[in-house]
Design a protein around this motif. Structure first.
Motif, mmCIF file in Angstrom:
data_model
loop_
_atom_site.group_PDB
_atom_site.id
_atom_site.type_symbol
_atom_site.label_atom_id
_atom_site.label_comp_id
_atom_site.label_asym_id
_atom_site.label_seq_id
_atom_site.Cartn_x
_atom_site.Cartn_y
_atom_site.Cartn_z
ATOM 1 N N UNK A 23 12.052 -7.214 13.422
ATOM 2 C CA UNK A 23 11.403 -5.904 13.309
ATOM 3 C C UNK A 23 11.498 -5.362 11.884
ATOM 4 N N UNK A 24 12.696 -5.489 11.290
ATOM 5 C CA UNK A 24 12.903 -4.958 9.940
ATOM 6 C C UNK A 24 12.009 -5.690 8.935
ATOM 7 N N UNK A 25 11.988 -7.012 9.030
ATOM 8 C CA UNK A 25 11.178 -7.788 8.084
ATOM 9 C C UNK A 25 9.686 -7.470 8.271
ATOM 10 N N UNK A 26 9.261 -7.385 9.526
ATOM 11 C CA UNK A 26 7.851 -7.073 9.782
ATOM 12 C C UNK A 26 7.488 -5.689 9.248
ATOM 13 N N UNK A 62 4.601 -5.068 6.472
ATOM 14 C CA UNK A 62 3.390 -4.335 6.821
ATOM 15 C C UNK A 62 3.399 -2.914 6.278
ATOM 16 N N UNK A 63 4.339 -2.636 5.388
ATOM 17 C CA UNK A 63 4.370 -1.318 4.748
ATOM 18 C C UNK A 63 4.812 -0.200 5.672
ATOM 19 N N UNK A 64 5.500 -0.545 6.778
ATOM 20 C CA UNK A 64 6.034 0.512 7.642
ATOM 21 C C UNK A 64 7.429 0.897 7.146
ATOM 22 N N UNK A 86 8.541 -9.837 0.532
ATOM 23 C CA UNK A 86 7.154 -9.492 0.203
ATOM 24 C C UNK A 86 6.542 -10.572 -0.678
ATOM 25 N N UNK A 87 5.309 -10.953 -0.394
ATOM 26 C CA UNK A 87 4.670 -12.014 -1.167
ATOM 27 C C UNK A 87 4.418 -11.591 -2.620
#
Lengths: 173, 227
Positions: A99-102, A106-108, A172-173
Motif C-alpha cells: 500500500x505504501x509503495x503504491x 501514484x502520488x497519493x 519512483x521511476x
C-alpha cells in the motif's frame, strides 16, 4: 493442530469425559473461542485411531459416557510438542508495504496510509489494555502477547514514516 | 470544537536557535481525559508539553487553561497555577532526595498551606493507593526505580490537580514496573478526574490513553477530538 495437543495434554492429569474435556479446555484456553463438542469428539476419534488415547468403558455406557485416557504414546507426543520450539512467524508487512509503495507511485499520501494504520493499531491496543486491566492474570498474559506484537508493527510504521522520502526516491521511476 | 477544552494550545511556534521545535502546533485537552503525545525523538512533543504547562513560553500562539490565557500571565501567576492546578511526573529525578517519600508526597500540600499532620495523613493514603506504603519512611534513593515513580505519581496527584503532565513516566523502567506504574497512575487519575497529558514514544504506554496526538516536525496531528 495445537487444539489437539492441548486436549491431549489436558488428559495427562487423568481420564475425562468429552464434555468435561471441552469445559476444561474452554476455561483454560478458550477465552473468546470455545470449542464445539463436535470438534472435541472428532479430535478424540483421530487420537484414538492414532493410539494416543484409549477409551475407558463405564457400565451402562451411552456414547456420551466415554472416558478418554492418554496412552504412553500420547504422553510422548505431548512432551515432544511442548519441547519443540515454534517456528518464528515471519510477518513481512507485505500488504502494508504494498500500500505504501503504491501510494508513493501514484502520488497519493503515503504518510496518511501509515498514520491511519497507526491509529487503527492503537485503537486495538487500547481495547486490549482495557481488557487486561479488567481481567485476571491469564487475560493479562494473552493480551500482552498481542500487545507486544502490535507494538512491533507500530515500530515498523514509525520507521517507515521516517524513511518515506528515501523510499519515494527509490521506488519512483 | 475547542469550547469544551480545559487546556488548549493554538498555533504555537517556538525555535531553539535554528531549530523549529514547534511550528504551528495545536492541541486540545478536555477535563478528565488522557491524551498521549506521541512522535519520534526531537519531534517537539516535550516542548509542547512544557508550553502547555506554562514552563516554556511560545514565541507566538496561545495556550489557554480554563479560559485563561497562560501566555498573558505573569511568571508568578503561572507558577501559582502550576502549584495549584497542575501535577507533574517526569522520567526520573523529580523527588527531593533529602526528604522521605512521605515528605515528598506531602510537599505540594504543605506548600499550599495544609498542616503538617493533615498533609502527612493524606500523603500516606496516597502512598497506599499507589501500593508503596512501605517506602513512606525511606528516602527516594533507598526505593527502587518503580517504587520511586509511583511515589512521584502520588506526589503529582496528592493536591488534586486538574491536569497532570507526564513526560515519559515509565521511560527508565522495565516492562513489568512500567506496566504497574501506568495501571495505578491512570486508575488514580480517572478516579480523581484529572486530565493527563502523557508524552511517550512507547505504544504500549500510549495504549493507556483515551486518544493520541502525533507530533511530527513541530506540528500536531490530533486524533479525532470527539468521543
Amino acid at each position: 493442530m495445537s487444539v489437539s495437543f492441548a486436549l491431549l495434554g489436558l488428559l495427562e492429569n487423568g481420564p475425562r469425559h468429552g464434555y468435561d474435556l471441552k469445559r476444561t479446555y474452554d476455561d483454560t484456553f478458550g477465552r473468546d473461542r470455545s470449542l464445539h463438542y463436535g470438534q472435541v469428539y472428532s479430535t478424540m476419534a483421530r487420537l484414538l485411531k492414532n493410539g494416543h488415547v484409549e477409551v475407558e468403558s463405564e457400565p451402562g455406557d451411552g456414547p456420551d459416557r466415554k472416558r478418554y485416557a492418554i496412552t504412553d504414546a500420547g504422553i510422548t507426543d505431548v512432551a515432544e510438542w511442548i519441547a519443540r520450539p515454534e517456528k518464528p512467524e515471519l510477518y513481512l508487512q507485505s500488504t502494508l508495504y504494498t500500500k505504501v509503495v503504491l501510494a508513493l507511485l501514484t502520488g497519493r499520501d503515503a504518510a496518511e496510509v501509515l498514520d491511519s494504520q497507526r491509529a487503527e493499531h492503537l485503537r486495538l491496543m487500547r481495547e486490549l489494555t482495557r481488557r487486561k486491566s479488567a481481567g485476571d492474570l491469564a487475560d493479562e498474559l494473552i493480551c500482552d502477547h498481542a500487545l507486544f506484537h502490535l507494538e512491533a508493527d507500530l515500530r515498523w510504521l514509525e520507521l517507515t514514516a521516517a524513511r518515506l522520502d528515501r523510499l519515494a526516491a527509490q521506488v519512483k521511476p | 470544537m475547542t469550547d469544551q477544552a480545559l487546556l488548549s494550545a493554538e498555533d504555537l511556534h517556538l525555535s531553539f536557535g535554528e531549530t523549529k521545535a514547534l511550528d504551528g502546533a495545536s492541541l486540545h485537552v478536555r477535563a478528565g481525559e488522557v491524551v498521549a503525545l506521541m512522535g519520534p525523538s526531537g519531534s517537539g512533543k516535550s516542548t509542547l508539553l512544557h508550553c502547555l504547562a506554562g514552563i516554556l513560553s511560545p514565541e507566538s500562539g496561545r495556550v489557554a487553561y480554563a479560559g485563561r490565557d497562560l501566555t498573558a500571565m505573569s511568571d508568578s501567576e503561572r507558577s501559582g497555577l502550576r502549584r495549584g492546578e497542575f501535577g507533574f511526573v517526569f522520567q526520573f529525578g523529580q523527588l527531593v532526595p533529602e526528604l522521605t517519600c512521605l515528605e515528598n508526597v506531602a510537599l505540594p500540600l504543605r506548600l499550599s498551606g495544609t498542616s503538617r499532620r493533615a498533609a502527612h495523613r493524606i500523603a500516606g493514603e496516597w502512598l497506599d493507593r499507589l501500593e508503596v506504603g512501605d517506602v513512606a519512611g525511606k528516602r527516594p534513593g533507598q526505593a527502587s526505580g518503580g517504587q520511586g515513580q509511583r511515589v512521584a505519581v502520588a506526589r503529582a496527584l496528592v493536591a488534586k490537580p486538574r491536569v497532570v503532565f507526564a513526560d515519559e513516566p515509565t521511560g527508565a523502567l522495565d516492562s513489568l514496573n512500567g506496566e504497574l506504574v501506568m495501571k495505578l497512575f491512570i486508575a488514580a487519575a480517572k478516579e480523581t478526574g484529572a486530565a493527563v497529558v502523557l508524552v511517550t514514544h512507547e505504544a504500549r504506554v500510549a495504549a493507556w490513553s483515551d486518544r493520541e496526538a502525533v507530533v511530527r516536525d513541530g506540528k500536531v496531528r490530533e486524533q479525532e477530538y470527539a468521543r
